[in-house]
Scaffold this active site. Structure first.
Site, PDB file in Angstrom:
ATOM      1  N   THR A  72     -38.829  53.517 -52.039  1.00 25.58           N
ATOM      2  CA  THR A  72     -38.497  53.993 -50.688  1.00 25.58           C
ATOM      3  C   THR A  72     -39.671  54.814 -50.161  1.00 25.58           C
ATOM      4  O   THR A  72     -40.110  54.632 -49.025  1.00 25.58           O
ATOM      5  CB  THR A  72     -37.194  54.821 -50.712  1.00 25.58           C
ATOM      6  OG1 THR A  72     -36.137  53.965 -51.159  1.00 25.58           O
ATOM      7  CG2 THR A  72     -36.857  55.379 -49.335  1.00 25.58           C
ATOM      8  N   ASN A 144     -33.497  41.343 -51.914  1.00 19.77           N
ATOM      9  CA  ASN A 144     -32.592  41.985 -52.863  1.00 19.77           C
ATOM     10  C   ASN A 144     -31.180  41.420 -52.829  1.00 19.77           C
ATOM     11  O   ASN A 144     -30.474  41.437 -53.824  1.00 19.77           O
ATOM     12  CB  ASN A 144     -32.561  43.494 -52.616  1.00 19.77           C
ATOM     13  CG  ASN A 144     -32.448  43.853 -51.158  1.00 19.77           C
ATOM     14  OD1 ASN A 144     -33.287  43.464 -50.339  1.00 19.77           O
ATOM     15  ND2 ASN A 144     -31.411  44.592 -50.808  1.00 19.77           N
ATOM     16  N   GLN A 172     -38.183  43.555 -55.836  1.00 20.73           N
ATOM     17  CA  GLN A 172     -37.289  42.653 -56.575  1.00 20.73           C
ATOM     18  C   GLN A 172     -38.049  41.538 -57.293  1.00 20.73           C
ATOM     19  O   GLN A 172     -37.498  40.874 -58.164  1.00 20.73           O
ATOM     20  CB  GLN A 172     -36.251  42.036 -55.624  1.00 20.73           C
ATOM     21  CG  GLN A 172     -35.307  43.039 -55.001  1.00 20.73           C
ATOM     22  CD  GLN A 172     -34.317  43.638 -55.996  1.00 20.73           C
ATOM     23  OE1 GLN A 172     -34.120  43.127 -57.109  1.00 20.73           O
ATOM     24  NE2 GLN A 172     -33.668  44.723 -55.614  1.00 20.73           N
ATOM     25  N   SER A 192     -41.098  49.307 -57.740  1.00 20.12           N
ATOM     26  CA  SER A 192     -40.191  50.362 -58.199  1.00 20.12           C
ATOM     27  C   SER A 192     -39.912  50.205 -59.684  1.00 20.12           C
ATOM     28  O   SER A 192     -39.617  49.093 -60.151  1.00 20.12           O
ATOM     29  CB  SER A 192     -38.884  50.256 -57.410  1.00 20.12           C
ATOM     30  OG  SER A 192     -37.975  51.224 -57.856  1.00 20.12           O
ATOM     31  N   HIS A 194     -37.383  51.347 -61.608  1.00 20.96           N
ATOM     32  CA  HIS A 194     -36.027  51.077 -62.137  1.00 20.96           C
ATOM     33  C   HIS A 194     -35.560  49.652 -61.892  1.00 20.96           C
ATOM     34  O   HIS A 194     -34.563  49.226 -62.450  1.00 20.96           O
ATOM     35  CB  HIS A 194     -35.013  52.110 -61.627  1.00 20.96           C
ATOM     36  CG  HIS A 194     -34.612  51.989 -60.195  1.00 20.96           C
ATOM     37  ND1 HIS A 194     -33.378  51.494 -59.820  1.00 20.96           N
ATOM     38  CD2 HIS A 194     -35.235  52.317 -59.049  1.00 20.96           C
ATOM     39  CE1 HIS A 194     -33.283  51.530 -58.495  1.00 20.96           C
ATOM     40  NE2 HIS A 194     -34.401  52.028 -57.998  1.00 20.96           N
ATOM     41  N   CYS A 318     -23.986  49.082 -49.173  1.00 22.57           N
ATOM     42  CA  CYS A 318     -22.857  49.993 -49.251  1.00 22.57           C
ATOM     43  C   CYS A 318     -23.387  51.401 -49.094  1.00 22.57           C
ATOM     44  O   CYS A 318     -24.163  51.863 -49.909  1.00 22.57           O
ATOM     45  CB  CYS A 318     -22.184  49.838 -50.605  1.00 22.57           C
ATOM     46  SG  CYS A 318     -20.702  50.801 -50.733  1.00 22.57           S
TER      47      CYS A 318
HETATM   48  N1  PMP Z   1     -37.020  47.580 -51.533  1.00 23.98           N
HETATM   49  C1  PMP Z   1     -36.111  46.748 -52.069  1.00 23.98           C
HETATM   50  C2  PMP Z   1     -36.192  45.281 -51.788  1.00 23.98           C
HETATM   51  C3  PMP Z   1     -35.092  47.260 -52.872  1.00 23.98           C
HETATM   52  O1  PMP Z   1     -34.192  46.431 -53.404  1.00 23.98           O
HETATM   53  C4  PMP Z   1     -35.048  48.658 -53.130  1.00 23.98           C
HETATM   54  C5  PMP Z   1     -33.958  49.265 -53.992  1.00 23.98           C
HETATM   55  N2  PMP Z   1     -32.656  49.048 -53.525  1.00 23.98           N
HETATM   56  C6  PMP Z   1     -36.025  49.485 -52.556  1.00 23.98           C
HETATM   57  C7  PMP Z   1     -36.993  48.905 -51.760  1.00 23.98           C
HETATM   58  C8  PMP Z   1     -36.039  50.987 -52.766  1.00 23.98           C
HETATM   59  O2  PMP Z   1     -36.501  51.286 -54.061  1.00 23.98           O
HETATM   60  P1  PMP Z   1     -36.218  52.703 -54.749  1.00 23.98           P
HETATM   61  O3  PMP Z   1     -34.826  52.625 -55.287  1.00 23.98           O
HETATM   62  O4  PMP Z   1     -37.253  52.804 -55.848  1.00 23.98           O
HETATM   63  O5  PMP Z   1     -36.406  53.765 -53.731  1.00 23.98           O
END
Ligand code: PMP
Length: 380
Positions: A72, A144, A172, A192, A194, A318
């Protein structure tokens, strides 16, 4: 058999053992990586080793990587620090791109997608030609919600021909498909930790060599002056180890989860022929399935499956406990009542045949009960 089936890898991926080991090994280190003494040097070494591991995954030089507190931040930062105030973004981009663009640019310009979720390249070309203000184009590598894989190299070529920069949200895609920053010819890329089996709260922005970028955060010289703040050494170590493990295991892991996903889709089609699976007409991530059985609401499914010990996501974002209709499916032209029935199943390194069986048993019960019976009636 496990007590629960976790089928929500696109939300977050269970920590890989290699990431866990690296994280724990550096938790007790005291050094600040900016310190000259031996403790500082050890922390610095840990960070630089992880940077090399991530650089290898993305085919970049380690110096091109700026660690951030997640994607993010990388997405928001990329758009802001590029200095571009004309922003064109794919209609199915993540909210961390769309919302950032909305405040930076006087008017965000969204690039439409086709029914499989692929950005319309001719449209992008025409949009760029309509105005000669220096622009930034943001196109994700893989979606995603649906797993749709975008033609990022094409988008980069189109952007560059028009003098625009190309940012790619590769969150992703990293660790799931081969991802080569140089070959894509991107200027900026976000990843990212995680989402590839590392700890949360850590990510990276990849920057093309020579690209002028404002600092993401000011107030210190860290990350070559591009992002001030004392580095999160343990999280960075875990991220590097996850990147290396995801890279090493990618081909076999994706073949295996692809077989699981394909079996799941084959079975749901035979349970309910009216089911609609999204994004099947384009290249998709092997781990993702997004589908709807019209009449069977997303929230009803997510809650009933949770009671049966199965974790999936609504095909919609959500937030604050409310399920909002998916802008992704909307952009793909999916009717609102069908989008309201969408769920997303996403698999990964720990997923098993037993998880898929457990899902199918529970979903069969849902799809064939009264509401499902109306739903499976031939579509008009
Ligand atoms: N971009 C995409 C396509 C994501 O799926 C996500 C996570 N939901 C993010 C950005 C944000 O990543 P983070 O959780 O590391 O802030």
């Amino acid at each position: 058999m496990r007590q629960a089936a976790y089928l929500d890898y696109n939300a977050t991926v269970p920590l890989r053992p290699q990431a866990r080991a690296a994280l724990i090994a550096s938790l007790d280190s005291v050094g600040n990586a900016s310190s000259i003494h031996r403790f500082g040097r050890l922390a610095r070494r840990t960070i630089e080793d992880a940077r090399e591991q991530l650089a290898a995954l993305l085919n970049v030089m380690p110096r091109q990587i700026v660690f951030t507190a997640g994607a993010t931040e990388a997405n928001n930062g990329a758009l802001r620090a590029s200095g571009r105030r004309r922003i064109l973004a794919g209609a199915t981009e993540h909210p961390s791109v769309l919302a950032a663009a909305q405040v930076l640019a006087p008017a965000i310009e969204t690039v439409p997608v086709d029914e499989a979720g692929i950005v319309d390249r001719a449209h992008l070309t025409a949009m760029l030609a309509a105005n000669d203000e220096p622009a930034l184009v943001s196109i994700m590598a893989a979606n995603n919600e649906t797993g749709t894989i975008q033609p990022v190299a094409d988008a980069a070529a189109i952007a560059h021909r028009a003098g625009a920069l190309l940012h790619c949200d590769a969150v992703q895609a990293a660790g799931r498909i081969p991802l080569d920053f140089q070959a894509l010819n991107a200027d900026l890329m976000s990843v990212s930790s995680h989402k590839l089996g590392g700890p949360t709260g850590i990510g990276a922005l990849v920057v093309r060599d020579g690209l002028a970028l404002e600092p993401l955060l000011r107030g210190g010289g860290q990350e070559l002056g591009r992002r001030a703040g004392t580095e999160n050494v343990a999280a960075i170590a875990g991220f590097g180890a996850a990147a290396a493990a995801a890279d090493a295991e990618r081909a076999s892991e994706q073949r295996r989860v692809g077989d699981l996903r394909n079996r799941l889709e084959h079975e749901i089609r035979s349970i309910a022929p009216a089911v609609r699976i999204f994004g099947t007409n384009a290249e998709r991530l092997a781990n993702t399935s997004c589908f709807a059985l019209p009449g069977l609401a997303s929230d009803v499914q997510v809650i009933a499956l949770d009671l049966a010990g199965i974790a999936v996501s609504a095909g919609a974002a959500c937030s604050s406990g409310k399920i909002a209709r998916s802008h992704v499916l909307g952009a793909m032209g999916v009717e609102p009542d069908v989008a309201n029935a969408a769920i997303r199943v996403s698999l990964g390194w720990q997923s098993t045949d037993a998880d898929v069986d457990r899902f199918l048993d529970a979903w069969r019960a849902l799809a064939t009960r009264d509401v499902g019976k109306t739903a499976v009636a031939p579509a008009a």
